[in-house]
Design an enzyme around this catalytic site. Structure first.
Site, PDB file in Angstrom:
ATOM      1  N   GLU A 171      76.904  17.348  63.811  1.00 34.06           N
ATOM      2  CA  GLU A 171      77.779  18.158  64.678  1.00 34.06           C
ATOM      3  C   GLU A 171      77.288  17.893  66.085  1.00 34.06           C
ATOM      4  O   GLU A 171      76.241  18.401  66.483  1.00 34.06           O
ATOM      5  CB  GLU A 171      77.640  19.650  64.364  1.00 34.06           C
ATOM      6  CG  GLU A 171      77.958  20.054  62.948  1.00 34.06           C
ATOM      7  CD  GLU A 171      79.398  19.858  62.575  1.00 34.06           C
ATOM      8  OE1 GLU A 171      80.235  19.598  63.463  1.00 34.06           O
ATOM      9  OE2 GLU A 171      79.693  19.967  61.376  1.00 34.06           O
ATOM     10  N   LEU A 172      78.034  17.104  66.858  1.00 34.99           N
ATOM     11  CA  LEU A 172      77.516  16.580  68.120  1.00 34.99           C
ATOM     12  C   LEU A 172      78.261  17.161  69.325  1.00 34.99           C
ATOM     13  O   LEU A 172      78.892  18.199  69.240  1.00 34.99           O
ATOM     14  CB  LEU A 172      77.564  15.054  68.074  1.00 34.99           C
ATOM     15  CG  LEU A 172      76.884  14.450  66.820  1.00 34.99           C
ATOM     16  CD1 LEU A 172      77.010  12.948  66.792  1.00 34.99           C
ATOM     17  CD2 LEU A 172      75.427  14.874  66.709  1.00 34.99           C
ATOM     18  N   SER A 177      72.896  16.845  70.464  1.00 35.68           N
ATOM     19  CA  SER A 177      73.588  15.906  71.352  1.00 35.68           C
ATOM     20  C   SER A 177      74.047  14.649  70.600  1.00 35.68           C
ATOM     21  O   SER A 177      73.464  14.267  69.575  1.00 35.68           O
ATOM     22  CB  SER A 177      72.655  15.492  72.492  1.00 35.68           C
ATOM     23  OG  SER A 177      71.663  14.621  71.990  1.00 35.68           O
ATOM     24  N   LYS A 214      63.741  21.956  60.930  1.00 31.80           N
ATOM     25  CA  LYS A 214      63.059  21.901  62.234  1.00 31.80           C
ATOM     26  C   LYS A 214      63.961  22.594  63.248  1.00 31.80           C
ATOM     27  O   LYS A 214      64.966  22.026  63.678  1.00 31.80           O
ATOM     28  CB  LYS A 214      62.804  20.459  62.683  1.00 31.80           C
ATOM     29  CG  LYS A 214      61.923  20.421  63.938  1.00 31.80           C
ATOM     30  CD  LYS A 214      62.044  19.140  64.718  1.00 31.80           C
ATOM     31  CE  LYS A 214      63.200  19.099  65.661  1.00 31.80           C
ATOM     32  NZ  LYS A 214      63.260  20.154  66.696  1.00 31.80           N
ATOM     33  N   PRO A 215      63.630  23.840  63.630  1.00 33.18           N
ATOM     34  CA  PRO A 215      64.443  24.501  64.655  1.00 33.18           C
ATOM     35  C   PRO A 215      64.104  23.928  66.023  1.00 33.18           C
ATOM     36  O   PRO A 215      63.079  23.267  66.195  1.00 33.18           O
ATOM     37  CB  PRO A 215      63.994  25.963  64.558  1.00 33.18           C
ATOM     38  CG  PRO A 215      62.590  25.902  64.049  1.00 33.18           C
ATOM     39  CD  PRO A 215      62.490  24.672  63.185  1.00 33.18           C
ATOM     40  N   ALA A 216      64.939  24.211  66.997  1.00 32.86           N
ATOM     41  CA  ALA A 216      64.682  23.738  68.359  1.00 32.86           C
ATOM     42  C   ALA A 216      63.360  24.307  68.867  1.00 32.86           C
ATOM     43  O   ALA A 216      63.004  25.459  68.587  1.00 32.86           O
ATOM     44  CB  ALA A 216      65.813  24.178  69.275  1.00 32.86           C
ATOM     45  N   TRP A 271      69.110  24.995  70.050  1.00 29.93           N
ATOM     46  CA  TRP A 271      68.674  26.271  70.651  1.00 29.93           C
ATOM     47  C   TRP A 271      69.848  27.178  71.016  1.00 29.93           C
ATOM     48  O   TRP A 271      69.659  28.362  71.251  1.00 29.93           O
ATOM     49  CB  TRP A 271      67.855  25.998  71.928  1.00 29.93           C
ATOM     50  CG  TRP A 271      68.543  25.065  72.890  1.00 29.93           C
ATOM     51  CD1 TRP A 271      68.329  23.721  73.003  1.00 29.93           C
ATOM     52  CD2 TRP A 271      69.573  25.386  73.833  1.00 29.93           C
ATOM     53  NE1 TRP A 271      69.163  23.185  73.954  1.00 29.93           N
ATOM     54  CE2 TRP A 271      69.945  24.183  74.491  1.00 29.93           C
ATOM     55  CE3 TRP A 271      70.230  26.567  74.205  1.00 29.93           C
ATOM     56  CZ2 TRP A 271      70.936  24.125  75.483  1.00 29.93           C
ATOM     57  CZ3 TRP A 271      71.215  26.509  75.188  1.00 29.93           C
ATOM     58  CH2 TRP A 271      71.545  25.297  75.809  1.00 29.93           C
ATOM     59  N   ASN A 272      71.065  26.635  71.116  1.00 32.97           N
ATOM     60  CA  ASN A 272      72.146  27.460  71.679  1.00 32.97           C
ATOM     61  C   ASN A 272      72.693  28.489  70.691  1.00 32.97           C
ATOM     62  O   ASN A 272      73.240  29.510  71.105  1.00 32.97           O
ATOM     63  CB  ASN A 272      73.260  26.587  72.259  1.00 32.97           C
ATOM     64  CG  ASN A 272      73.935  25.706  71.252  1.00 32.97           C
ATOM     65  OD1 ASN A 272      73.364  25.416  70.194  1.00 32.97           O
ATOM     66  ND2 ASN A 272      75.140  25.254  71.549  1.00 32.97           N
ATOM     67  N   GLU A 327      79.834  16.680  78.972  1.00 30.10           N
ATOM     68  CA  GLU A 327      79.779  18.080  78.544  1.00 30.10           C
ATOM     69  C   GLU A 327      79.003  18.857  79.612  1.00 30.10           C
ATOM     70  O   GLU A 327      77.845  18.544  79.899  1.00 30.10           O
ATOM     71  CB  GLU A 327      79.027  18.110  77.212  1.00 30.10           C
ATOM     72  CG  GLU A 327      79.245  19.314  76.387  1.00 30.10           C
ATOM     73  CD  GLU A 327      78.611  19.166  75.000  1.00 30.10           C
ATOM     74  OE1 GLU A 327      77.652  18.386  74.839  1.00 30.10           O
ATOM     75  OE2 GLU A 327      79.091  19.855  74.099  1.00 30.10           O
ATOM     76  N   CYS A 354      78.930  23.948  72.081  1.00 27.54           N
ATOM     77  CA  CYS A 354      79.570  22.629  71.876  1.00 27.54           C
ATOM     78  C   CYS A 354      81.093  22.733  71.887  1.00 27.54           C
ATOM     79  O   CYS A 354      81.775  21.771  72.245  1.00 27.54           O
ATOM     80  CB  CYS A 354      79.136  22.012  70.561  1.00 27.54           C
ATOM     81  SG  CYS A 354      77.372  21.794  70.468  1.00 27.54           S
TER      82      CYS A 354
HETATM   83  C1  SIN Z   1      77.978  25.019  68.588  1.00 28.64           C
HETATM   84  O1  SIN Z   1      78.106  25.171  69.774  1.00 28.64           O
HETATM   85  O2  SIN Z   1      77.414  24.015  68.137  1.00 28.64           O
HETATM   86  C2  SIN Z   1      78.430  26.020  67.569  1.00 28.64           C
HETATM   87  C3  SIN Z   1      79.454  26.932  68.038  1.00 28.64           C
HETATM   88  C4  SIN Z   1      80.122  27.704  66.921  1.00 28.64           C
HETATM   89  O3  SIN Z   1      79.745  27.650  65.760  1.00 28.64           O
HETATM   90  O4  SIN Z   1      81.096  28.379  67.248  1.00 28.64           O
END
Ligand code: SIN
Length: 485
Positions: free
Chosen positions: A256-257, A235, A180-182, A156-157, A387, A290
């Site tokens: 990508e975690l 996550s 599948k989006p958030a 979602w971010n 995090e 992230c």
């Molecule tokens: C992320 O937070 O997973 C992606 C951030 C980015 O692509 O800069």
């Protein structure tokens, strides 16, 4: 959504080229995290729906994977143009469903669109190899072929760019996709699917399933035998689960975690540049990124100069709903996010951290938190290991370069790290010593479609973006052509 033209706001999912409801007829509400206003409802799909989507993607694969790369590229180019043309509407949808300041959403549309453009260009460069032969009578070749049906699960971010960063290289390589989006941000995804359809993407090539049952639907996506690749951003806990589930049918996987990015400021840093970089890195998307700086590590010789300037810059940040003019820090995505930030804040204070600014819920109420700087932070505090995913900057000090590097590497995560220094020998030493997939040197912003994005250790597997992006969606096939005399 009064200011968003209705055609981009879809309340149905998208399977096999059809806008569709859940087989069960169930729907769920999507709300604005700034004020809980209802944006709309989307289908609450289950295992049967996602299985239908996987079968549609499988049926579409033979034609799409054998289409000319130039034809796939042309459709992606049209998708890119459509996303760019509808940038403002997409950004407004994004801000409403995830809360990020509109200026950031507009930036994310640009960033997300750049992955489509880049993938369109790369579609025509999926080259094979000819290997110098080991026997006169044969020739050795390597083909790169699309892996098959891809299951993409996105967060979602970054409701737009995490989709285009996965889906566009998959499509460019000749794969078909089930996305599948958030649950919290399906409308940006549905708008993207509409623009892909208008760009001429054939039925079944991109399928989109909305659900609140991420566990069940993600379970089908990561175990179904027709799915050959799982790509996920989210996550570390969910990434591990998907990896274990995908092992049953030995699928290719990209993850990508989570991260725990250190932001180091060495004695020889340009202080103003470091303050600017720390603000950009820490407070992007209200700290819900992230690759956000999670910990600010400052060398003792510069701490007295850096900390007050950094604190003053944090105090100037404007906290407001994302659509308000000049908003720089929006709300947390949900109550769970607020509770986590508050827990980490309280833990740090209980262990002796001092609040230089902020430190509590914002006067706006709801999910708004004051941008915060904590000083006197130590490794005993949970915010140095977990995090934070919120607008809180814990500041720790260190004495020597070696101590700074050791603190920075003292984590199970290895996504992004940042440091500010001027000495060129130090820049090389520290750049090489940091155990991270990405290192920003004298910059707090590193993301671009042309560079490889990804982490090491428990931050993930695989890379997105760059000339390597399409490799993740292809398999090598070795051909040994014998009997040539
Ligand atoms: C992320 O937070 O997973 C992606 C951030 C980015 O692509 O800069």
């Amino acid at each position: 959504m009064a200011s968003t033209p209705a055609p981009l706001l879809h309340e149905q999912a998208y399977i096999d080229g059809q806008w569709t409801s859940a087989a069960s007829g169930r729907t769920f509400p999507v709300k604005d995290p700034a004020n809980d206003a209802l944006i709309g409802r989307v289908p609450d799909m289950d295992a049967a729906d996602v299985t239908r989507a996987i079968e549609a993607a499988h049926a579409a694969f033979p034609a799409w994977s054998t289409a000319l790369a130039a034809d796939r590229a042309a459709i992606l180019k049209r998708w890119h143009a459509a996303v760019t043309a509808h940038g403002r509407e997409l950004a407004e949808i994004m801000t409403r469903e995830c809360g990020k300041p509109l200026a950031e959403s507009i930036g994310e549309v640009r960033y997300g669109a750049s992955f489509i453009d880049w993938s369109a260009e790369q579609a025509r460069r999926v080259n094979g190899e000819i290997i110098p032969t080991d026997q006169r009578s044969r020739r050795l070749l390597v083909l790169r072929q699309p892996v098959g049906v891809v299951a993409a699960i996105t967060p979602w971010n970054f409701p737009l760019s995490m989709i285009t960063r996965k889906v566009s290289p998959a499509l460019a390589a000749g794969c078909t996709v089930v996305l599948k989006p958030a649950e919290l941000t399906p409308f940006t995804a549905l708008a993207l699917a509409q623009l892909a359809e208008e760009a001429g993407l054939p039925a079944g090539v991109l399928n989109l399933v909305t659900t609140t049952d991420a566990k069940r639907v993600g379970g089908v996506m990561s175990t179904h035998p027709l799915v050959r690749k799982v790509t996920f951003t989210g996550s570390t806990a969910v990434g591990k689960l998907l990896m274990a589930q995908a092992a049953g049918t030995v699928k290719k996987i990209s993850l990508e975690l989570g991260g725990n990015a250190p932001f180091l400021v060495f004695d020889d840093a340009d202080i103003d540049a470091a303050v600017e970089g720390a603000i950009a890195s820490k407070f992007r998307n209200s700290g819900q990124t992230c690759v956000c700086a999670n910990r600010v590590l400052v060398q003792e010789g510069i701490a007295e100069a850096f900390i007050p300037r950094f604190t003053a810059a944090v105090e100037r940040l404007k906290v407001a709903p994302g659509l308000e003019e000049g908003a720089q820090v929006g709300p947390m995505i949900d109550d769970k996010g607020v509770a986590k930030v508050m827990r980490l804040l309280q833990d740090a204070i209980a262990h002796g951290a001092q609040v230089a600014t902020g430190g509590k819920a914002h006067a706006l109420g709801g999910r708004f938190i004051e941008p915060t700087v904590l000083t006197g932070v130590t490794q005993a505090m949970a915010c140095t290991r977990e995090e934070i995913f919120g607008p809180v900057a814990p500041v720790q000090t260190f004495r020597t370069e070696a101590e700074g590097i050791a603190l920075a590497n003292d984590t199970v995560f290895g996504l992004a790290a940042y440091f500010y220094a001027r000495d060129s020998a130090r820049i090389w030493r520290v750049g090489e010593a940091l155990e991270y997939g990405m290192v920003g040197i004298n910059t707090g912003l590193i993301s671009t479609a042309v560079a490889p994005f990804g982490g090491v250790k428990e931050s993930g597997i695989g890379r997105e973006g760059s000339t390597h992006a399409l490799e993740e969606f292809t398999e090598m096939k070795y051909l040994s052509l014998a009997g040539l005399g």
